[in-house]
Design a protein around this motif. Structure first.
Motif, short mmCIF file in Angstrom:
data_model
loop_
_atom_site.label_atom_id
_atom_site.label_comp_id
_atom_site.label_asym_id
_atom_site.label_seq_id
_atom_site.Cartn_x
_atom_site.Cartn_y
_atom_site.Cartn_z
N LYS A 258 11.53 -24.90 11.08
CA LYS A 258 12.78 -24.16 10.89
C LYS A 258 13.37 -23.75 12.24
CE LYS A 258 10.82 -22.21 6.64
NZ LYS A 258 10.39 -20.94 5.98
N GLN A 261 14.51 -26.95 14.04
CA GLN A 261 15.71 -27.56 13.46
C GLN A 261 16.98 -26.92 14.00
OE1 GLN A 261 15.91 -27.22 9.21
NE2 GLN A 261 18.09 -27.71 9.12
N TYR A 262 16.98 -25.59 14.06
CA TYR A 262 18.20 -24.91 14.46
C TYR A 262 18.37 -24.84 15.98
CZ TYR A 262 18.76 -23.96 9.57
OH TYR A 262 18.92 -24.12 8.21
N THR A 265 18.12 -29.80 16.11
CA THR A 265 18.22 -30.74 14.99
C THR A 265 17.03 -31.69 15.00
OG1 THR A 265 20.62 -30.61 14.97
CG2 THR A 265 19.62 -32.44 13.76
#
Length: 386
Positions: A258, A261-262, A265
């Motif tokens: 998580k 990802q932020y 990406t």
């Protein structure tokens, strides 16, 4: 224009290591033993894999934690190298070890959680903790040969009282000292870590550059509590490719994905295919470099000890952490600035790596023998002038 920026960011400075390197890079004829940048080129077969990826139009998004084949290959690669037992689900491909460290700390640190950091150490872990509103507690290891002992760790944990001690950061082989941990030292630490249920962010990016003994990890003792950080920058001379790996229990990687990802990406697609080639067909690439690093290390030790430099136990990475001779300026910034000015030789001051570093300099031997010979000549002239 408003200037009410994030107060934590405002308190963080640009790395003084990079600032000094940029400064001396402008001086013609300067010999730089400053950055942890291998002087080798990326292996040819890895470069060709990247070219093929471009030709094959591998230019689209990949899954956040990386292409499945790369995660599988990375797990197999590190399992074979270090006797681990990870699967693809335990691996996240990151944008260098740097992003992996940031993502890991963001995923585990709550406001006011304590993160213990032994020093001297590369300082990246400090701002990453502060940016997540954690508290940093340092342990100066200089009196113990730059090795964190179980006794010091437990005493530090107890001293925090009611605070939540969330994690321990370890970097081994260590930047800047070149010191690493043996089986007995890790076993002792593992008992304390297990007792207090700490997370360990275990930065092992120099693992394949261990010289005296094969690299061993805390993941061999308490894998359920360890987040291993690794990558290809040092082992495959791929610093500019920015590819790293996190290896941890699935319950941990599920959370770190998580954060990851932020932040990014996913890593650059063509770089992942180059990394896949390195993981699959480049298992011995690091050994060619490691052999030369040992020769360079030995040359520097043999050359610098007669000048009065004392070295920490340099068992890995490509650094010497050398105690400044008594006849020279003991302030490490004064030493490196005078050395750069008078001899056109750039080293990094020990104080840049935290408590226990003052009075030392870090010497990177990720440089050609030609430059190391020049460095010894210039250091000899500098020491003799004092």
């Amino acid at each position: 224009m408003r200037e009410d920026f994030n107060q934590i960011v405002k308190k963080i400075a640009v790395s003084d290591i990079r600032q000094f390197d940029n400064e001396v890079s402008q001086v013609p004829g300067m010999v730089k033993l400053t950055l942890g940048e291998p002087d080798f080129n990326t292996p040819e077969h890895v470069k060709q894999a990247a070219i093929k990826a471009i030709e094959d139009n591998q230019s689209h998004y990949t899954p956040n934690p990386g292409i499945p084949a790369l995660r599988e290959a990375a797990a197999a690669y590190y399992n074979e190298k270090f006797n681990w037992h990870y699967q693809a689900e335990n691996v996240i491909t990151t944008v260098g070890a740097t992003e992996g460290i940031a993502a890991a700390l963001q995923a585990i640190v709550n406001p006011d959680d304590v993160v213990i950091i032994p020093t001297p150490i590369f300082p990246i872990y400090i701002p990453d903790t502060l940016l997540n509103h954690g508290q940093v507690v340092f342990i100066d290891t200089s009196s113990d040969g730059f090795v964190l002992t179980p006794e010091r760790l437990e005493a530090t944990i107890k001293a925090q009282g009611d605070k939540v001690v969330k994690a321990l950061v370890l970097n081994y082989p260590n930047n800047p000292t070149g010191v690493t941990y043996n089986h007995e030292e890790l076993a002792g630490l593992a008992k304390v870590i297990a007792k207090y249920q700490l997370w360990v962010v275990s930065d092992e990016v120099y693992a394949e550059l261990s010289y005296s003994e094969p690299h061993e990890s805390l993941a061999n003792f308490i894998p359920e509590q360890v987040i291993v950080v690794n990558g290809l920058s040092k082992s495959h001379a791929m610093t500019g490719w920015r590819v790293g790996f996190l290896l941890a229990p699935k319950t941990v990687t599920d959370e770190i994905i998580k954060s990851h990802q932020y932040m990014v990406t996913a890593p650059v697609t063509l770089v992942q295919y180059a990394a896949l080639e390195a993981m699959t067909n480049g298992k011995e690439d690091s050994q060619v470099m490691a052999k030369q690093y040992v020769e360079r290390r030995n040359y520097l030790i043999e050359s610098l000890e007669p000048l009065g430099f004392e070295m920490a136990r340099p068992d890995g990475a490509f650094y010497l952490f050398a105690k400044i001779p008594a006849n020279c300026p003991q302030d490490s910034w004064t030493f490196v600035r005078e050395l750069a000015k008078t001899q056109k030789l750039a080293l990094i001051p020990g104080i840049s790596f935290g408590a226990g570093g003052e009075g030392y300099v870090r010497i990177s031997y990720a440089a050609s023998m030609e430059n190391l010979h020049k460095a010894v000549e210039r250091l000899t002239a500098f020491v003799q002038a004092h």
